[in-house]
Design an enzyme around this catalytic site. Structure first.
Site, PDB file in Angstrom:
ATOM      1  N   ARG A   1       0.876  -1.182   0.000  1.00 62.76           N
ATOM      2  CA  ARG A   1       0.000   0.000   0.000  1.00 62.76           C
ATOM      3  C   ARG A   1       0.900   1.214   0.000  1.00 62.76           C
ATOM      4  NH1 ARG A   1      -5.210   1.489   3.636  1.00 62.76           N
ATOM      5  NH2 ARG A   1      -6.061   0.115   2.034  1.00 62.76           N
TER       6      ARG A   1
ATOM      7  N   HIS B   1      -7.500   0.610  -6.243  1.00 60.67           N
ATOM      8  CA  HIS B   1      -7.671  -0.242  -5.057  1.00 60.67           C
ATOM      9  C   HIS B   1      -8.354  -1.548  -5.491  1.00 60.67           C
ATOM     10  CE1 HIS B   1      -7.797  -1.360  -0.999  1.00 60.67           C
ATOM     11  NE2 HIS B   1      -8.673  -0.509  -0.500  1.00 60.67           N
TER      12      HIS B   1
ATOM     13  N   GLN C   1     -10.183  -4.048  -2.993  1.00 62.18           N
ATOM     14  CA  GLN C   1     -11.475  -3.562  -2.512  1.00 62.18           C
ATOM     15  C   GLN C   1     -12.565  -3.828  -3.540  1.00 62.18           C
ATOM     16  OE1 GLN C   1     -12.199  -1.802   0.611  1.00 62.18           O
ATOM     17  NE2 GLN C   1     -14.222  -2.435  -0.096  1.00 62.18           N
TER      18      GLN C   1
ATOM     19  N   ASP D   1     -17.213   7.263  -1.564  1.00 62.63           N
ATOM     20  CA  ASP D   1     -15.957   7.185  -0.812  1.00 62.63           C
ATOM     21  C   ASP D   1     -15.674   8.581  -0.254  1.00 62.63           C
ATOM     22  OD1 ASP D   1     -13.506   6.305   0.200  1.00 62.63           O
ATOM     23  OD2 ASP D   1     -12.441   6.523  -1.700  1.00 62.63           O
TER      24      ASP D   1
ATOM     25  N   CYS E   1     -16.275   1.704   0.926  1.00 62.12           N
ATOM     26  CA  CYS E   1     -15.101   0.897   1.255  1.00 62.12           C
ATOM     27  C   CYS E   1     -14.647   1.076   2.692  1.00 62.12           C
ATOM     28  CB  CYS E   1     -13.959   1.228   0.290  1.00 62.12           C
ATOM     29  SG  CYS E   1     -13.385   2.934   0.418  1.00 62.12           S
TER      30      CYS E   1
ATOM     31  N   ARG F   1     -13.552  -8.495   2.082  1.00 62.00           N
ATOM     32  CA  ARG F   1     -12.130  -8.240   1.806  1.00 62.00           C
ATOM     33  C   ARG F   1     -11.325  -9.497   2.133  1.00 62.00           C
ATOM     34  NH1 ARG F   1     -10.057  -3.103   1.908  1.00 62.00           N
ATOM     35  NH2 ARG F   1      -8.199  -4.165   1.158  1.00 62.00           N
TER      36      ARG F   1
HETATM   37  N1  NVA Z   1      -9.902   6.880  -1.229  1.00 63.70           N
HETATM   38  C1  NVA Z   1      -9.530   6.405   0.078  1.00 63.70           C
HETATM   39  C2  NVA Z   1      -9.780   4.931   0.189  1.00 63.70           C
HETATM   40  C3  NVA Z   1      -9.456   4.338   1.542  1.00 63.70           C
HETATM   41  C4  NVA Z   1      -9.660   2.864   1.598  1.00 63.70           C
HETATM   42  C5  NVA Z   1      -8.078   6.738   0.342  1.00 63.70           C
HETATM   43  O1  NVA Z   1      -7.248   6.531  -0.559  1.00 63.70           O
HETATM   44  O2  NVA Z   1      -7.771   7.206   1.434  1.00 63.70           O
HETATM   45  N1   CP Z   2     -11.123  -0.003   2.709  1.00 63.55           N
HETATM   46  C1   CP Z   2      -9.838  -0.101   3.102  1.00 63.55           C
HETATM   47  O1   CP Z   2      -8.925  -0.361   2.307  1.00 63.55           O
HETATM   48  O2   CP Z   2      -9.669   0.072   4.442  1.00 63.55           O
HETATM   49  P1   CP Z   2      -8.284   0.292   5.206  1.00 63.55           P
HETATM   50  O3   CP Z   2      -7.736   1.626   4.761  1.00 63.55           O
HETATM   51  O4   CP Z   2      -8.661   0.267   6.658  1.00 63.55           O
HETATM   52  O5   CP Z   2      -7.350  -0.815   4.848  1.00 63.55           O
END
Ligand code: NVA
Ligand code: CP
Length: 304
Positions: free
Chosen positions: A103, A130, A133, A221, A261, A289
């Site tokens: 990540r 992502h 997800q 989101d 998500c 997930r």
């Molecule tokens: N768009 C959000 C998704 C988190 C799972 C982010 O990147 O923070």
């Molecule tokens: N939805 C998601 O990826 O959650 P986290 O940021 O908690 O991993």
């Protein structure tokens, strides 16, 4: 299937369906206490350059249930954080591990890890996409709606990593896709180019009500993603009117499901009322997930 899962477009329809079928099977086996140690003795490295609740816990639990183990690797503590190049990190980690989940911010970093390493790489979120997800979301849609054909999928909000991946995933499995984003916050140009070939199956507009009309699924989101915290106030202004609320839900088909998500910001992108009314779907989505990612790990790591 390709060796890695770097973005949603790495998967064609058949591969997505096969992953979802495996995820359903693994979910069934786990719920019925049937052990499935398909990755016995394997180790997954999990590199995190951003925070996580779901991704970290579901991957770590998932590999354990598959008979393997996980290593949580915060980039703050790795030499990456002090400037060791990704191409060296990739080659070193490939000597110890059986798979890597990462990540991070730049998609290029994930692509480089795959390019220079020799083990499967799974994208656990970048600024661009992502995919894990989206597999969980598609699994949840299929659980609630039975099939994808004939469904209208609507995304409302920021044209961010979730929007990018939703568009590719939903179009690939055969849903109609409508997206409501304000001017200046559109999805990535590569994704819009991908969507172009789907002609009338895809719509993008700033007209929230029109996009939500007759939708079977409404997804949203956060307005400010990880790394955009300083833009939060400005974004709150830009996204006024792009909230999933009772008015939007009234435009959608009756019985429409809501996906988020998580983490969610109540009263920003979604009202508390709509969130709680659809908590069943949203938390099934979060649970999925685990099952979807186990399927990804089995497909990429079992016979690597
Ligand atoms: N768009 C959000 C998704 C988190 C799972 C982010 O990147 O923070
Ligand atoms: N939805 C998601 O990826 O959650 P986290 O940021 O908690 O991993």
């Amino acid at each position: 299937m390709k060796k890695h899962l770097l973005k949603m477009a790495d998967l064609n329809r058949e591969e997505i369906i096969s992953l979802l079928n495996l995820a359903d099977q693994l979910k069934y086996e786990q719920k019925h206490g049937i052990a499935h140690h398909r990755l016995a003795g394997q180790t997954l490295g999990m590199i995190f350059q951003k925070s996580s609740t779901r991704t970290r816990v579901s991957f770590e639990t998932g590999i354990y249930q598959l008979g393997g183990s996980a290593q949580f690797l915060s980039s703050r503590d790795l030499q990456i954080g002090r400037g060791e190049p990704i191409q060296d990190t990739a080659r070193v980690l490939s000597r110890y591990l059986d798979g890597i989940m990462i990540r991070t911010f730049a998609q290029q970093e994930v692509e480089d890890l795959a390019k220079y390493g020799s083990i499967p790489v799974i994208n656990g979120l970048t600024d661009y996409c992502h995919p894990c997800q989206i597999l969980a979301d598609l699994m949840t849609i299929r659980e609630y709606k039975g099939a994808f054909e004939g469904l209208k999928f609507c995304y409302i909000g920021d044209g961010n990593n979730m929007a990018n991946s939703h568009i590719v995933g939903a179009l690939t499995v055969g849903m109609k896709v409508s997206v409501a984003c304000p001017e200046g916050y559109h999805p990535h140009p590569d994704v819009l180019k991908f969507a172009e070939s789907y002609d009338e199956m895809f719509e993008l507009s700033d007209n929230v009500m029109k996009m939500a009309e007759n939708a079977d699924i409404i997804a949203t989101d956060v307005w400010a993603s990880m790394g955009q915290e300083e833009e939060a106030a400005e974004r709150r202004k830009a996204f006024t009117g792009f909230q999933v609320n009772d008015t939007v839900m009234a435009a959608a088909k009756s019985g429409a499901m809501v996906l988020h998500c998580l983490p969610a910001h109540r009263e920003e992108e979604i009202t508390e009322k709509v969130f709680e009314a659809h908590a069943a779907e949203i938390f099934d989505e979060a649970e999925n997930r685990l099952h979807a990612q186990k399927a990804v790990m089995v497909k990429l790591m079992e016979h690597k």
